[in-house]
Write a protein that holds these residues in place. Structure first.
Motif, short mmCIF file in Angstrom:
data_model
loop_
_atom_site.label_atom_id
_atom_site.label_comp_id
_atom_site.label_asym_id
_atom_site.label_seq_id
_atom_site.Cartn_x
_atom_site.Cartn_y
_atom_site.Cartn_z
N GLY A 317 1.89 -1.92 -3.33
CA GLY A 317 3.21 -1.72 -2.73
C GLY A 317 4.04 -2.98 -2.63
O GLY A 317 5.04 -3.01 -1.90
N THR A 318 3.68 -4.01 -3.38
CA THR A 318 4.36 -5.30 -3.28
C THR A 318 5.52 -5.38 -4.26
O THR A 318 5.36 -5.12 -5.45
N THR A 453 6.86 -4.80 1.89
CA THR A 453 6.80 -4.98 0.44
C THR A 453 6.72 -6.46 0.03
O THR A 453 6.79 -6.77 -1.15
#
Length: 500
Positions: A317-318, A453
């Motif tokens: 989710g970065t 994020t």
């Protein structure tokens, strides 16, 4: 006939994204290209063209991965196929002058085609005898198409036709007089002395004999035109057929060159003891993410120095990754390893890691520090801003941007004021950004926002100042520990200090 080793039937350029023009240089991919080529300049040219052309289709990537796996498992077989394709693609073509007789032109056209038929037979038999070793749809499909298109019965028939076209027993041509005494209705019949076939490619033969006086020049010219027109058309058909087969072998050689290169690189890295894996390409739109275990920079691994440390990072989710920490701690190496892994994954290759997964990006762009403009057109800061503008004008949403120490030529506060809005604009459009930076104010301000994020990594440093060359999660470091480098170069800081 299609080759279809680089992708399944129907795949095309529309499924390939355009990366930044500095990617190969910034990620030092030339070392990888050299290892893949292993001295073969044609292979190097091919891999340097294919590797940076990133596919955006998971199906194409996985299809190619399976062909690469076949190639890495059976490198000798793939090299044999490449050698056949290379020899066939280089079959000598004879140039025919205008004053060459029609029969001579045909004869010279037959020679390369006869050789190519032999190469087709060798290629097909090599694939057939080793078909059990292939597991990929690419190699199995190629073997099936060769068997269906170029079976023994067909090749034997073609070879028989080529032998007949040498007209060792003369040739039989029929024609009728056209308007104004011209030639019309020309038919080249099956050569005399050849066994009759049920379906002749030369039509039905009718024997008529005409004896021409040696002094009848007009009759000689008439016959020359009759024969020349017939044999010229046959020579053109033979030449066109030769061109089509040569084009197939050239395409086969080009695609096989990539897979031979992959085999060479696989063997080199595996023999040096590095873990290799086929990554998992996550579809576009599945969410920005990446994860790796023991990820290494292939260029550094190929340098032949000390063993290279790997990094294990969970970036699920970065969208933004910020890397800070000690100088000479492996930050830039990690950035290159991440960029190279993304390039190699979207090229359908293996990566230098125990495991790697990442979402597919629409383009991969890099911005690394370079030397001052030798022409002095710009100062360092303006040169860097010009390059940034060119980069932002080319990238598209869902791209990947790798920044290595941007805006190092100005003060920290000014650099942060310039870099922060550019970064936020990229993130807002869905661009994934990975930045290695010494700008503490810039990194600290991003860290304080606490977005899910964002991922912050630091280069590890032991208490004695030594480096592990690995990264760990953690807030931005306020210092890059430059004094560690100073002490390493100049020795312990116990000597006299210069007077101010």
């Amino acid at each position: 006939m299609r080759v279809d080793l680089l992708g399944p039937a129907g795949w095309g350029r529309s499924q390939v994204t355009q990366n930044g023009h500095t990617v190969a240089d910034d990620l030092e991919l030339s070392a990888m290209y050299d290892a893949m080529a292993d001295g073969d300049q044609f292979i190097r040219t091919v891999v340097a063209d294919v590797v940076p052309r990133s596919s955006t289709d998971p199906e194409v990537i996985e299809y190619r991965q399976r062909v690469v796996a076949d190639s890495a498992t059976h490198p000798a077989l793939v090299r044999d196929l490449y050698a056949i394709a290379t020899d066939a693609a280089g079959a000598r073509r004879w140039m025919v002058g205008r004053d060459r007789s029609a029969r001579g032109k045909l004869h010279l056209s037959l020679e390369p085609l006869s050789k190519l038929i032999g190469f087709l037979r060798l290629l097909r038999s090599t694939c057939e005898s080793n078909s059990a070793q292939f597991t990929s749809a690419g190699f199995r499909g190629l073997a099936d198409r060769l068997a269906a298109t170029f079976g023994d019965e067909y090749l034997t028939e073609v070879e028989s036709c080529l032998q007949a076209l040498r007209f060792e027993h003369g040739f039989a041509i029929s024609a009728v007089l056209g308007a104004g005494g011209g030639i019309a209705g020309t038919v080249l019949h099956e050569p005399p002395g050849q066994p009759r076939r049920r379906q002749s490619v030369f039509g039905n033969r009718k024997r008529h004999e005409v004896e021409i006086s040696p002094t009848d020049e007009s009759a000689k010219l008439f016959i020359s035109r009759l024969v020349g027109g017939s044999l010229d058309r046959v020579a053109d058909v033979v030449s066109d057929t030769t061109d089509a087969i040569v084009e197939f072998f050239q395409a086969l050689r080009t695609e096989l060159a990539f897979f031979v290169g992959c085999s060479n690189l696989f063997e080199r890295l595996r023999n040096d003891g590095y873990a290799l894996c086929f990554p998992t390409p996550l579809p576009r739109g599945s969410g920005a993410s990446f994860s790796c275990r023991a990820l290494r920079d292939p260029a550094l691994c190929l340098s032949g120095g000390q063993p290279v440390a790997g990094n294990s990072i969970d970036g699920g989710g970065t969208l933004l990754t910020v890397v800070t920490g000690a100088n000479s701690g492996g930050k830039s190496t990690f950035l290159r390893s991440l960029g190279a892994a993304q390039i190699m994954m979207q090229a359908g290759m293996f990566v230098v890691a125990q495991a790697y997964a990442a979402d597919i990006r629409d383009g991969i762009f890099t911005h690394f520090r370079i030397e001052d403009d030798s022409s002095m057109t710009y100062g360092r800061l303006k040169e860097e801003l010009v390059r940034m503008r060119e980069l932002t004008n080319r990238i598209t949403p869902a791209s990947l941007v790798l920044w290595n120490e941007p805006l190092a030529s100005t003060s920290e506060r000014e650099a942060a004021e310039i870099l922060a809005p550019i970064t936020e604009a990229l993130l807002a459009s869905g661009v994934k950004v990975v930045v290695v930076t010494h700008l503490y104010d810039f990194a600290s301000e991003l860290s304080q926002r606490g977005r899910a994020t964002d991922l912050f990594l630091r280069a590890q440093r032991r208490r004695d100042g030594s480096r592990t060359f690995q990264l760990e999660t953690g807030p931005p470091a306020a210092t890059s520990h430059a004094m560690d480098v100073y002490r390493h170069v100049f020795g312990p800081d116990d000597g006299p200090r210069p007077q101010s």
